[in-house]
Motif scaffolding. Structure first.
Motif, PDB file in Angstrom:
ATOM      1  N   MET A 238       0.815  -1.226   0.000  1.00 23.99           N
ATOM      2  CA  MET A 238       0.000   0.000   0.000  1.00 23.99           C
ATOM      3  C   MET A 238       0.841   1.265   0.000  1.00 23.99           C
ATOM      4  SD  MET A 238      -3.051  -0.366   2.745  1.00 23.99           S
ATOM      5  CE  MET A 238      -3.754   1.266   2.634  1.00 23.99           C
ATOM      6  N   PHE A 239       2.049   1.179   0.603  1.00 25.44           N
ATOM      7  CA  PHE A 239       2.882   2.387   0.722  1.00 25.44           C
ATOM      8  C   PHE A 239       3.511   2.798  -0.609  1.00 25.44           C
ATOM      9  CE2 PHE A 239       2.532   0.679   4.962  1.00 25.44           C
ATOM     10  CZ  PHE A 239       2.285   1.820   5.706  1.00 25.44           C
ATOM     11  N   GLY A 240       3.276   1.985  -1.645  1.00 22.17           N
ATOM     12  CA  GLY A 240       3.790   2.342  -2.963  1.00 22.17           C
ATOM     13  C   GLY A 240       5.135   1.708  -3.248  1.00 22.17           C
ATOM     14  N   PRO A 241       5.670   1.894  -4.469  1.00 28.86           N
ATOM     15  CA  PRO A 241       6.925   1.247  -4.860  1.00 28.86           C
ATOM     16  C   PRO A 241       8.077   1.683  -3.956  1.00 28.86           C
ATOM     17  CG  PRO A 241       6.314   2.970  -6.427  1.00 28.86           C
ATOM     18  CD  PRO A 241       5.149   2.793  -5.504  1.00 28.86           C
ATOM     19  N   SER A 242       9.164   0.909  -3.993  1.00 30.57           N
ATOM     20  CA  SER A 242      10.335   1.271  -3.181  1.00 30.57           C
ATOM     21  C   SER A 242      10.829   2.643  -3.641  1.00 30.57           C
ATOM     22  CB  SER A 242      11.427   0.234  -3.365  1.00 30.57           C
ATOM     23  OG  SER A 242      11.908   0.337  -4.677  1.00 30.57           O
ATOM     24  N   ASP A 243      11.556   3.334  -2.767  1.00 35.38           N
ATOM     25  CA  ASP A 243      11.985   4.703  -3.091  1.00 35.38           C
ATOM     26  C   ASP A 243      12.725   4.765  -4.424  1.00 35.38           C
ATOM     27  OD1 ASP A 243      10.804   5.348  -0.771  1.00 35.38           O
ATOM     28  OD2 ASP A 243      12.649   5.751   0.362  1.00 35.38           O
ATOM     29  N   ALA A 244      13.495   3.720  -4.712  1.00 32.72           N
ATOM     30  CA  ALA A 244      14.273   3.719  -5.960  1.00 32.72           C
ATOM     31  C   ALA A 244      13.342   3.759  -7.182  1.00 32.72           C
ATOM     32  CB  ALA A 244      15.162   2.488  -6.005  1.00 32.72           C
ATOM     33  N   ASP A 245      12.150   3.212  -7.051  1.00 31.58           N
ATOM     34  CA  ASP A 245      11.229   3.153  -8.201  1.00 31.58           C
ATOM     35  C   ASP A 245      10.087   4.161  -8.114  1.00 31.58           C
ATOM     36  OD1 ASP A 245      12.575   1.071  -9.451  1.00 31.58           O
ATOM     37  OD2 ASP A 245      11.623  -0.388  -8.121  1.00 31.58           O
ATOM     38  N   SER A 246      10.107   5.008  -7.094  1.00 30.24           N
ATOM     39  CA  SER A 246       9.006   5.955  -6.937  1.00 30.24           C
ATOM     40  C   SER A 246       9.297   7.215  -7.751  1.00 30.24           C
ATOM     41  CB  SER A 246       8.840   6.306  -5.446  1.00 30.24           C
ATOM     42  OG  SER A 246       7.998   7.416  -5.314  1.00 30.24           O
ATOM     43  N   HIS A 260       7.300  12.121   4.004  1.00 30.84           N
ATOM     44  CA  HIS A 260       8.207  10.976   4.167  1.00 30.84           C
ATOM     45  C   HIS A 260       8.170  10.170   2.883  1.00 30.84           C
ATOM     46  CE1 HIS A 260       8.374  11.640   8.510  1.00 30.84           C
ATOM     47  NE2 HIS A 260       7.062  11.829   8.449  1.00 30.84           N
ATOM     48  N   THR A 261       9.228   9.388   2.661  1.00 29.45           N
ATOM     49  CA  THR A 261       9.247   8.551   1.461  1.00 29.45           C
ATOM     50  C   THR A 261       8.408   7.295   1.713  1.00 29.45           C
ATOM     51  OG1 THR A 261      11.128   7.183   2.104  1.00 29.45           O
ATOM     52  CG2 THR A 261      11.639   9.312   1.044  1.00 29.45           C
ATOM     53  N   ASN A 262       8.132   6.559   0.646  1.00 30.35           N
ATOM     54  CA  ASN A 262       7.335   5.329   0.768  1.00 30.35           C
ATOM     55  C   ASN A 262       8.025   4.324   1.703  1.00 30.35           C
ATOM     56  OD1 ASN A 262       5.921   6.657  -1.212  1.00 30.35           O
ATOM     57  ND2 ASN A 262       6.366   5.204  -2.861  1.00 30.35           N
ATOM     58  N   TRP A 305       7.369  -7.312  -5.979  1.00 27.57           N
ATOM     59  CA  TRP A 305       6.983  -6.117  -6.747  1.00 27.57           C
ATOM     60  C   TRP A 305       6.292  -6.458  -8.064  1.00 27.57           C
ATOM     61  CZ3 TRP A 305       6.182  -2.313  -3.879  1.00 27.57           C
ATOM     62  CH2 TRP A 305       7.020  -2.004  -2.800  1.00 27.57           C
ATOM     63  N   ASP A 306       6.553  -7.685  -8.576  1.00 30.17           N
ATOM     64  CA  ASP A 306       5.836  -8.086  -9.811  1.00 30.17           C
ATOM     65  C   ASP A 306       4.341  -8.135  -9.529  1.00 30.17           C
ATOM     66  OD1 ASP A 306       8.060  -8.265 -11.252  1.00 30.17           O
ATOM     67  OD2 ASP A 306       8.281 -10.457 -11.087  1.00 30.17           O
ATOM     68  N   GLU A 307       4.023  -8.749  -8.375  1.00 31.66           N
ATOM     69  CA  GLU A 307       2.598  -8.835  -7.995  1.00 31.66           C
ATOM     70  C   GLU A 307       2.016  -7.424  -7.855  1.00 31.66           C
ATOM     71  OE1 GLU A 307       1.537 -11.374  -4.595  1.00 31.66           O
ATOM     72  OE2 GLU A 307       0.090  -9.834  -3.980  1.00 31.66           O
ATOM     73  N   PHE A 308       2.768  -6.520  -7.183  1.00 26.44           N
ATOM     74  CA  PHE A 308       2.281  -5.153  -6.984  1.00 26.44           C
ATOM     75  C   PHE A 308       1.942  -4.495  -8.322  1.00 26.44           C
ATOM     76  CE2 PHE A 308       3.470  -0.579  -6.894  1.00 26.44           C
ATOM     77  CZ  PHE A 308       2.474  -0.108  -6.050  1.00 26.44           C
ATOM     78  N   TRP A 309       2.887  -4.550  -9.286  1.00 29.10           N
ATOM     79  CA  TRP A 309       2.654  -3.854 -10.562  1.00 29.10           C
ATOM     80  C   TRP A 309       1.530  -4.504 -11.363  1.00 29.10           C
ATOM     81  CZ3 TRP A 309       3.839   0.870 -10.388  1.00 29.10           C
ATOM     82  CH2 TRP A 309       5.005   1.318  -9.755  1.00 29.10           C
ATOM     83  N   GLN A 310       1.389  -5.844 -11.215  1.00 26.68           N
ATOM     84  CA  GLN A 310       0.263  -6.525 -11.877  1.00 26.68           C
ATOM     85  C   GLN A 310      -1.067  -5.976 -11.334  1.00 26.68           C
ATOM     86  OE1 GLN A 310      -0.273  -8.822 -14.275  1.00 26.68           O
ATOM     87  NE2 GLN A 310       1.891  -8.666 -14.806  1.00 26.68           N
ATOM     88  N   VAL A 311      -1.155  -5.861 -10.009  1.00 24.39           N
ATOM     89  CA  VAL A 311      -2.401  -5.388  -9.395  1.00 24.39           C
ATOM     90  C   VAL A 311      -2.656  -3.927  -9.779  1.00 24.39           C
ATOM     91  CG1 VAL A 311      -3.616  -4.990  -7.210  1.00 24.39           C
ATOM     92  CG2 VAL A 311      -2.209  -7.035  -7.474  1.00 24.39           C
TER      93      VAL A 311
END
Ligand code: BYC
Length: 353
Positions: A238-246, A260-262, A305-311
């Motif tokens: 829920m907090f979003g992608p890791s900082d490197a990918d935000s 604050h960052t994700n 993260w694959d699951e996250f981006w799929q959703v």
């Protein structure tokens, strides 16, 4: 310029004179345009500097204040996604209102789902203060163009899921939303103050359900553990992608939309929630979870993260079902809107008569 026109009149015959006039006109217009553009750039630059100074001094930006176009667009994106999340978020829990185990639980769940509708409405209003059109915003949700929180694309399979959502999902939402109460945009920040008060009641009712189930029969405890197993990782996402990918964090932090960052918020959530799970005798489904004495926080396993981006991309277990349900709600509620409009028109006609 006048000297140039004079020179043309003296030196050219009639035909060449008119061509030259056109040329002079073109050059003159070009110079004016470049000049205007240059002045506008200087103006915008100084407005941007003033704007950033206000942000740095923690002065709130209000709807009628000047703001950079991208600041406005970023807020409309984030606040409308947030509003959609509240509205779509009513569905997984709404699914259990008729099956709550007793009257008290039913009344509490009903009130919670109703609160989420209220949150959505404050947030749609906040987007309107930025010039967004509410109907268009909602149409974007219904067409699948707009995003909403990934968490609401998972199914609610048992009553314990109501506990897991309150405890984890509202818990994660509070962690993310408390800093939003200090967001630089006034209407969003003020909406968040009330939302956070209600979310903290939501979180506590969820934790209470989990505590009861975890200390109940063997089957009840298993049901609570199963809900934790299914909702733990999606809650971290829920907090979003890791900082490197935000892609938005850097700019949003400069504008103090985000404080604050994700990854920072995700870590705070893990650190608060792990001891709560231990307290009620449930196990976080992460074999790599361990306390790090030097950072005084928990290290946790890799997020899928694959699951996250799929959703996020529309391919989660319930994406289609959720958007269909919202579309159907609009369709089924059309008569209410029409009746309300007819009533309002009749009343205003009576008043002006
Ligand atoms: N799900 O650059 P990033 C509730 C998108 S509801 C889907 O880090 P940002 C409740 C992101 O939008 C509370 N999409 O973005 C209700 C961006 O996409 P675009 C919901 C996600 O904005 C009912 C891209 O990924 N809370 O409490 O800097 C019942 C790159 O991400 C997600 C909010 O909405 C995600 N999880 O940071 C119970 C809080 N994460 O637009 C409970 C407000 C990222 O570039 N929002 N994306 O195509 C925020 O704080 C921020 O928008 C986020 C993302 C931290 C979520």
């Amino acid at each position: 310029m006048l000297k140039l026109i004079n020179l043309i009149l003296i030196t050219s015959d009639r035909k060449h004179c008119s061509i030259s006039f056109v040329l002079v006109g073109v050059v003159y217009t070009y110079i004016c345009l470049v000049n205007a553009l240059f002045m506008k750039n200087i103006d915008i630059k100084s407005l941007e500097e003033k704007f950033q100074k206000k942000i740095d001094a923690d002065i709130k930006i209000e709807p009628n204040d000047w703001m950079p176009d991208n600041y406005r667009a970023t807020l409309i994106r984030q606040i409308s996604q947030h509003a959609h999340s509240e509205i779509v978020g009513m569905l997984p829990e709404g699914n259990w209102i008729t099956r709550a185990p007793n009257l008290r639980r039913k009344a509490v769940l009903l009130a919670k789902v109703q609160d989420e509708a209220g949150h959505g409405l404050y947030l749609y209003c906040a987007t309107e203060t930025l010039g967004a059109d509410r109907e268009e915003t909602i149409d974007d949700l219904h067409s699948g163009k707009a995003k909403y929180s990934s968490i609401f694309n998972y199914p609610t399979l048992s009553w314990a899921d109501m506990g897991a959502i309150g405890w984890l999902v509202d818990g994660a939402a509070i962690m993310n939303q408390v800093p939003l109460c200090r967001c630089s945009y006034g209407p969003y920040a003020r909406a968040m103050v009330r939302v956070c008060k209600e979310e903290s009641f939501h979180q506590r009712q969820g934790f209470e359900i989990m505590t009861k189930l975890a200390s109940g029969t063997k089957e009840q405890k298993e049901m609570a553990q199963d809900a934790l197993n299914r909702f733990w990782w999606p809650s971290l996402m829920m907090f979003g992608p890791s900082d490197a990918d935000s892609k938005h964090t850097d700019q949003s932090m400069k504008w103090k939309i985000k404080r604050h960052t994700n990854d920072e918020l995700r870590q705070q959530f893990v650190d608060i929630t792990v001891p709560q799970a231990e307290m009620i005798g449930l196990t976080i489904p992460d074999n790599d979870l361990k306390w790090n004495e030097s950072t005084k926080s928990y290290t946790y396993g890799a997020i899928n993260w694959d699951e996250f981006w799929q959703v996020v991309g529309g391919n989660g277990p319930c994406n289609k079902e959720r958007v269909d349900a919202r579309r159907k709600a609009k369709e089924d509620g059309k008569w209410v809107v029409e009746a309300a409009m007819a009533f309002a028109n009749k009343r205003s006609a009576k008043k002006s008569a």
